[in-house]
Write an enzyme that holds these catalytic residues in place. Structure first.
Site, PDB file in Angstrom:
ATOM      1  N   GLY A   1       0.737  -1.573  -0.220  1.00 19.07           N
ATOM      2  CA  GLY A   1       0.037   0.041   0.135  1.00 19.07           C
ATOM      3  C   GLY A   1       0.673   1.731   0.362  1.00 19.07           C
TER       4      GLY A   1
ATOM      5  CB  ILE B   1      -1.071   5.224   6.904  1.00 17.73           C
ATOM      6  CG1 ILE B   1      -2.448   4.365   6.472  1.00 17.73           C
ATOM      7  CG2 ILE B   1      -0.708   5.779   5.921  1.00 17.73           C
ATOM      8  CD1 ILE B   1      -3.884   4.878   6.084  1.00 17.73           C
ATOM      9  CG  ASP B   2      -2.700   0.751   9.163  1.00 14.99           C
ATOM     10  OD1 ASP B   2      -3.552   1.301   8.906  1.00 14.99           O
ATOM     11  OD2 ASP B   2      -2.657  -1.009   8.483  1.00 14.99           O
TER      12      ASP B   2
ATOM     13  NE  ARG C   1     -27.976  11.653   8.633  1.00 12.87           N
ATOM     14  CZ  ARG C   1     -28.783  11.525   9.161  1.00 12.87           C
ATOM     15  NH1 ARG C   1     -28.845  10.440  10.480  1.00 12.87           N
ATOM     16  NH2 ARG C   1     -30.099  13.017   9.413  1.00 12.87           N
TER      17      ARG C   1
ATOM     18  NE  ARG D   1      -3.757   2.571   1.606  1.00  8.23           N
ATOM     19  CZ  ARG D   1      -3.199   1.580   2.275  1.00  8.23           C
ATOM     20  NH1 ARG D   1      -1.882   2.444   2.384  1.00  8.23           N
ATOM     21  NH2 ARG D   1      -3.148   0.631   3.000  1.00  8.23           N
TER      22      ARG D   1
ATOM     23  CB  SER E   1       6.459  -4.922   1.228  1.00 10.63           C
ATOM     24  OG  SER E   1       5.211  -5.009   0.380  1.00 10.63           O
TER      25      SER E   1
END
Length: 736
Positions: free
Chosen positions: A12, A152-153, A279, A288, A108
């Site tokens: 990613g 990003i995690d 909502r 990202r 990766s």
């Protein structure tokens, strides 16, 4: 033989990957190596051909502020096969590449390490099959790998932050801030789903930064009955006067039976129990996207330079390394251990050992969960005793974004421990004049995402005659402990109070001192509250300056704040891609300017169209940014134009970044905990923030020993270690 380095982005994408690629290319060239982009990750290595392309210095110009990855990324199923890996090795060896820097997630990096271990076997097989020559096999017996985590995690053990995490928090927090406005207008509940399949870092930290009411994390599933508990927390918030309710849920959240807790499930539970139609906002891949934050730029840059050093120094016995950061210092750790520890957390979650999973994320993650539970309550969890002691909160010094979050967390943490909380209005002058009043839980509602300082602050160090009035105010308002938050003036004030304790008994109370300064000029703590927001303002300004010059040949001299401290110009220059950074620490001479002007003119004559110098406001008494800009233009003789850009006080304003909000939260909670402990133990110590201490606070005298009072900056400045990084990557004027 010239060393050849391959660089790829895999899995990613994450903001900041381009900054890492740029750093790797330029640092490699600086070390006289050749750097090749392996496009589309391992899929490009398998495809070969034009997917493996040498990069020059100019090929990575202008990519620093771009999101995504300019060399492409992909998830390759073919690489998981033996033939796919054989073909990748064949193509790499064919280009003479046996050093590889992989920017990607744990998948990766795991696959890359496996290839590294199997490399000798693959080389032998390719040689026997005639797919590579004997000479090629002899020249490339080993693969040397360094990994950078692009995710990003923030889900990799071994580094405090992964590339892209800070930028993703910017996107999420901006969304929560915006949603809060409309939710408040309609007295409505919003459920915000964020990324994080097995890691709740984004959900937890953005819930704290955004002032959310409830959150769900993969590592800490709620106990049975969570539905009623959630409704109760939200209702108590409404009863206390709150008009909006925000729930943040990580995409991998589940209950203790392993059933996913989705936004739709939360919505259904709220509908059944309250009748309200909440909502849903699923942020998805917007997390990202976008321009990388200042942190992701300079951190990825510094890590990229170190990764080049690691693969060039590696020998045949060197274990592949993961390059990351710890307390703002670049580190390298064994890649295998980092990957195994990361996978172990997922195993702990699957086995239901949630406590161990949380602990495996680190002490900071565990502490932030505890802090979050306090902040989300709509009222203190303990009843205040009739004789409860009183803690006062005071800002001092120049304004810094994040001061309101410091105050908010301090007030609620104190109230939650059963103390009366007092606000000193207007900083030190407010204490001198006795402008002190009690504040309550609802008084700090909504302050998490606001700039400024609601309690007020001023740049003021008390005089000898002020000390008596300050002591009287503390006595009259029966202040049992004091929390001071601010910059240089705050440190000077508390230092003076500590030295005058014998003369003024009212000063013999526990006092905690926390750093809040855009200049980042305070000792023992790496990032003062407000510094990250100011840094992002500097970088945003540089980005806009760069765009304004896109249609003409132009040089800019950008002046930052910082007084005698070079944090903003140096780190801002790295993150903004500047060619020069002039710092107060190093000063500026006529000889240096003459050299720079000569090189600048040569650069524009050689085809350059843009040049950027970043300068601290007190770099030189005589060679100011205006003088430097005029000198640059005069010597250009019409070849280019020069503009001066003084960023000014906008660096003190604006909405605090997620980093500053989280930093403020951690500091304020820790300080109140310390004051609580001292009051219970009958102590009266002065303490200040210190990252070298396990408890994040150290004796004041120990901290202030690291202050250069004359220069108004710390004696040790961690960011000065980034100066060599800047010198390597800033394209020297006239360089081809």
């Amino acid at each position: 033989m010239t060393a050849r380095i391959g660089v790829m982005t895999s899995g990613g994408d994450a903001q900041g990957m381009n900054a890492a690629v740029r750093a790797i290319v330029r640092a490699g060239i600086h070390e006289e190596a050749e750097v090749f982009a392996i496009k589309e990750g391992w899929q490009g290595a398998i495809a070969g051909g034009d997917n493996i392309t040498q990069l020059s210095w100019s090929d990575v110009s202008g990519i620093l502020p771009k999101g995504g990855t300019v060399i492409g990324t992909a998830r390759s199923m073919e690489f998981k096969t033996r033939e796919g890996q054989l073909t990748a090795v064949e193509n790499l060896v064919g280009r003479g590449i046996d050093r590889l820097i992989v920017i990607g997630g744990d998948g990766s990096l795991t696959g890359s390490r496996a290839l590294c271990l199997a490399w000798p076997e693959y080389i032998a097989e390719l040689r026997e099959a005639g797919r590579i020559t004997v000479e090629q096999a002899a020249a490339h017996p080993r693969l040397r790998i360094a990994g950078l985590v692009g995710s990003i995690d923030n889900d990799m053990v071994g580094t405090d932050m992964t590339i892209g995490t800070d930028s993703a928090m910017h996107r999420i927090t901006e969304a929560i801030d915006a949603i809060s406005s409309t939710a408040e207008s309609h007295r409505r509940t919003f459920i915000v789903e964020v990324m994080g399949r097995s890691c709740g870092y984004l959900a937890l930290m953005t819930a704290i930064a955004g002032g959310a009411d409830y959150t769900f994390l993969p590592e800490s599933p709620p106990r049975p009955g969570w539905e009623d508990r959630m409704v109760d927390v939200l209702q108590r918030g409404r009863d206390a006067g709150r008009r909006d309710s925000i729930i943040v849920v990580a995409e991998g959240a589940a209950d203790r039976e392993g059933v996913r807790i989705t936004a739709e499930r939360i919505q259904a539970e709220l509908r059944e129990r309250t009748g309200e139609e909440a909502r849903i906002t699923i942020l998805g891949h917007v997390q990202r996207g976008g321009t990388p934050s200042a942190y992701d730029r300079w951190m990825a840059t510094a890590c990229g330079v170190e990764a080049v050093r690691q693969v060039l120094l590696a020998d045949d016995d060197t274990e592949p390394v993961l390059v990351g950061v710890h307390r703002d210092e670049v580190i390298a750790v064994p890649l295998l251990k980092a990957v195994e520890d990361t996978h172990h957390i997922a195993t702990l979650i699957a086995e239901g050992d949630y406590g161990a999973a949380v602990r495996a994320r680190g002490a900071g993650f565990t502490q932030m969960i505890d802090i979050y539970r306090v902040l989300t309550e709509a009222r203190p969890t303990v009843e205040m005793a009739p004789d409860a002691k009183r803690i006062a909160v005071m800002h001092a010094g120049a304004l810094a974004p994040g001061m309101n979050q410091l105050a908010r967390v301090a007030v609620r943490s104190g109230l939650d421990r059963g103390y009366h909380m007092l606000a000193v209005r207007g900083g030190v002058p407010g204490l001198v004049s006795g402008d002190v009043e009690e504040v309550f839980w609802h008084d700090v509602e909504g302050m998490a995402n606001t700039g400024g300082a609601a309690f007020g602050t001023r740049r003021y160090v008390p005089t000898e005659s002020d000390l008596y009035a300050m002591a009287r105010s503390l006595e009259e308002h029966r202040v049992d402990a004091l929390l001071v938050m601010g910059g240089f003036h705050a440190y000077a004030t508390v230092d003076m109070m500590e030295r005058e304790r014998r003369r003024y008994p009212a000063f013999n109370i526990p006092i905690a001192l926390l750093p809040a300064s855009i200049d980042n000029n305070l000792p023992s703590w790496p990032m003062a509250v407000g510094a990250d927001t100011a840094l992002n303002t500097v970088v945003d300004s540089i980005d806009m300056v760069r765009m304004s010059a896109s249609a003409s040949k132009r040089a800019f001299v950008v002046e930052t704040m910082g007084r005698g401290c070079g944090f903003l110009p140096l780190v801002g220059g790295i993150a903004g891609g500047a060619e020069k950074a002039y710092l107060p620490e190093t000063g500026l001479s006529l000889d240096q300017l003459a050299t720079d002007v000569e090189a600048l003119v040569d650069a524009f004559e050689s085809g350059r169209s843009f040049y950027l110098a970043v300068m601290g406001e007190e770099t030189s008494e005589h060679y100011t940014s205006d003088v430097v800009a005029r000198l640059f233009e005069a010597e250009g003789k019409g070849l280019y134009s020069v503009r001066q850009a003084v960023i000014g006080h906008v660096q003190q304003g604006g909405i605090p970044t997620p980093f500053d909000r989280i930093n403020a939260t951690r500091l304020a909670y820790t300080a109140v905990s310390n004051l609580d402990g001292q009051l219970r133990a009958g102590q009266a110590n002065y303490v200040a923030a210190s990252s070298s201490e396990a408890g994040l606070l150290a004796p004041l005298r120990t901290v202030t020993e690291g202050m250069d009072w004359d220069a108004q900056r710390p004696r040790e400045q961690w960011w000065m270690a980034l100066r060599p990084v800047f010198d390597q990557l800033s394209r020297r004027p006239g360089q081809e």
